[in-house]
Design an enzyme around this catalytic site. Sequence first.
Site, PDB file in Angstrom:
ATOM      1  N   THR A   7      -2.790  -5.643  16.486  1.00 31.59           N
ATOM      2  CA  THR A   7      -2.929  -3.802  15.712  1.00 31.59           C
ATOM      3  C   THR A   7      -2.310  -2.719  17.316  1.00 31.59           C
ATOM      4  O   THR A   7      -2.148  -3.309  18.392  1.00 31.59           O
ATOM      5  CB  THR A   7      -3.549  -2.462  15.343  1.00 31.59           C
ATOM      6  OG1 THR A   7      -3.976  -3.593  13.801  1.00 31.59           O
ATOM      7  CG2 THR A   7      -3.122  -1.507  14.627  1.00 31.59           C
ATOM      8  N   ARG A  52      -5.031  -5.366   0.422  1.00 28.15           N
ATOM      9  CA  ARG A  52      -5.657  -4.783   1.006  1.00 28.15           C
ATOM     10  C   ARG A  52      -5.275  -3.659   2.069  1.00 28.15           C
ATOM     11  O   ARG A  52      -4.095  -4.427   2.773  1.00 28.15           O
ATOM     12  CB  ARG A  52      -6.979  -6.095   2.430  1.00 28.15           C
ATOM     13  CG  ARG A  52      -7.881  -5.521   2.964  1.00 28.15           C
ATOM     14  CD  ARG A  52      -7.421  -5.083   4.781  1.00 28.15           C
ATOM     15  NE  ARG A  52      -8.047  -4.895   5.640  1.00 28.15           N
ATOM     16  CZ  ARG A  52      -7.624  -4.861   7.068  1.00 28.15           C
ATOM     17  NH1 ARG A  52      -7.145  -4.498   7.281  1.00 28.15           N
ATOM     18  NH2 ARG A  52      -8.631  -4.316   7.943  1.00 28.15           N
ATOM     19  N   GLY A  92      -6.105  -1.219   6.050  1.00 22.46           N
ATOM     20  CA  GLY A  92      -6.908  -1.359   6.513  1.00 22.46           C
ATOM     21  C   GLY A  92      -6.919   0.351   6.486  1.00 22.46           C
ATOM     22  O   GLY A  92      -6.608   1.695   5.715  1.00 22.46           O
ATOM     23  N   ASP A  93      -7.347   0.322   8.448  1.00 17.74           N
ATOM     24  CA  ASP A  93      -7.964   2.343   8.085  1.00 17.74           C
ATOM     25  C   ASP A  93      -5.903   2.550   9.546  1.00 17.74           C
ATOM     26  O   ASP A  93      -5.867   3.626   9.138  1.00 17.74           O
ATOM     27  CB  ASP A  93      -8.636   1.834   9.726  1.00 17.74           C
ATOM     28  CG  ASP A  93      -7.940   1.129  11.304  1.00 17.74           C
ATOM     29  OD1 ASP A  93      -7.860   0.174  10.494  1.00 17.74           O
ATOM     30  OD2 ASP A  93      -8.617   1.815  11.926  1.00 17.74           O
ATOM     31  N   THR A 147      -8.163   0.339  16.695  1.00 21.79           N
ATOM     32  CA  THR A 147      -7.149  -0.723  16.629  1.00 21.79           C
ATOM     33  C   THR A 147      -8.539  -1.527  16.750  1.00 21.79           C
ATOM     34  O   THR A 147      -9.884  -1.175  16.903  1.00 21.79           O
ATOM     35  CB  THR A 147      -6.512  -1.764  17.915  1.00 21.79           C
ATOM     36  OG1 THR A 147      -7.109  -1.427  19.186  1.00 21.79           O
ATOM     37  CG2 THR A 147      -5.219  -0.751  17.570  1.00 21.79           C
ATOM     38  N   GLY A 148      -8.696  -2.444  15.494  1.00 25.01           N
ATOM     39  CA  GLY A 148      -9.907  -3.935  15.172  1.00 25.01           C
ATOM     40  C   GLY A 148     -10.046  -3.468  14.261  1.00 25.01           C
ATOM     41  O   GLY A 148      -8.985  -3.288  13.215  1.00 25.01           O
TER      42      GLY A 148
END
Length: 353
Positions: free
Chosen positions: A201, A229, A231-232, A252-253
Site C-alpha cells: 500500500t 473486501r 480495507g482502511d 499501511t499494513g
Amino acid sequence: MSQNVNRRDFISASAIATLGASALGLGAEPRRPVGNHRPVVISSANGLRTVERAMELLKAGADPLDAAIEGVAIVEADPSDRTVGYGGIPNEEGVVELDAAVMHGPTHGGGSVASLHNIMHPAAVARLVMKRTDHCLLVGEGALKFARAHGFPEINLLTDEARKIWLHWKETNGKESDWIAPPDNELDPLVREFFKREHGTIHCSALDTHGNLGCVTTTSGLYFKIPGRVGDSPILGAGLYLDNAAGSAGSTGRGEANLLNCSSFAMVDVLRRGLSPQEAVLEAAKRVAATNKSPRLRDAKGRPNFDVKFYCVSKDGRFAGASLWAGAKMAVHDGEGARLVDCTPLYPEPLVS
Ligand code: GLY
C-alpha cells in the site's frame, strides 16, 4: 474464471501508461505562486519516487493534494509494485480491486473509492469524488461508472506476473480442490520469491510552501481478498486523515486493525492536543497492540502477529513513522533530498512470520 482474466491484454502494455497519465490531471488545481513555508513530503517505504516527484511539484506551486496524487501515481502505474494499482495482487477470483482516498487541507474535503476495477489511478478518481459529487465514498460498479463518466480509461490491471502469483495461491491455498500446483522445481522463481515478501500500500502526506496539507492512500488491498473486501485505505480517519491546522497522517499494513482503531484520525487528534508526530505514531501503534484481542492474531506473548506502519507530519513540518515490529522505513523529502528513514518500532525485534 473472472471477466478480468478473460479480458487480459485487451489493451497493449505500452499504451497503458499513456492512457492512465491522460486522466491523471482531472480535477487538479491551477498552480499558484510559491510561499515561504518549508515544504515536506512523507510516504511509505515504496514512495521514494513519490516524495521526489511531489516535492518537485510543490516547489513549482502545485496544490499539496495534487502533488501527493501525482507522486503516488508513479507507484499506481508501476507493475513491479504488487500492492498498488496496475500489477497489484488480485482478489481470490483473480480480479484486481483498488481502494483509494484523498483529503485536502484548505477545504477539509475528502473523497474515496473502494473495490474499483480497471482504473489505473484510483486516487485521481477519489479527488473527483471529493470535487464533483456531494459524497465522500463511491464503491464498486458505481465508482467505475463515475470514473467512466469523467473519461478515465479502462485497462486490465492484472499483469501476467500477478496472475501467475494468484494462480499459485489458488493451486496451493484456494478452496477449489481440483486445482493442482506444479512441482516446486517447476515453479516460476518470481512466484517463489513473492511469497517471502510483506504487504504494501502507499500513503503520501504533503505540506506545501503555504503551510497547507494534502494526503492520499492508495492500494490494491489484501492479497487474494474476498471480493468486495475493503480495507482502511479508502476510509477517511482509518487509512488517512488530516486537519489543516494540526497535521496529516496515514497508515499501511493490516487495514482491519486501523478500521477498528480509526488510527489516522487518532494520530491527528494527538497533534491537535499539541503533542509531536513521534508521540502520535507511537500512540497509534500502542492502540492497535492494546486492542488486538483475537487469539488468531496474537503471538505466544499476546502481541499482534501482523505489522502496521504509521506516518505523520505536523503543520510545522516535523515528521515521524512508527511500526509494530522493527525494520520498517518511511520515505521523506524535506528539502534535503528524498531518502528512507527508520520508523520507530513498538517491539525491538522484526516480525517472525
Ligand atoms: N492497509 C491496506 C489494506 O489493508 O487494504
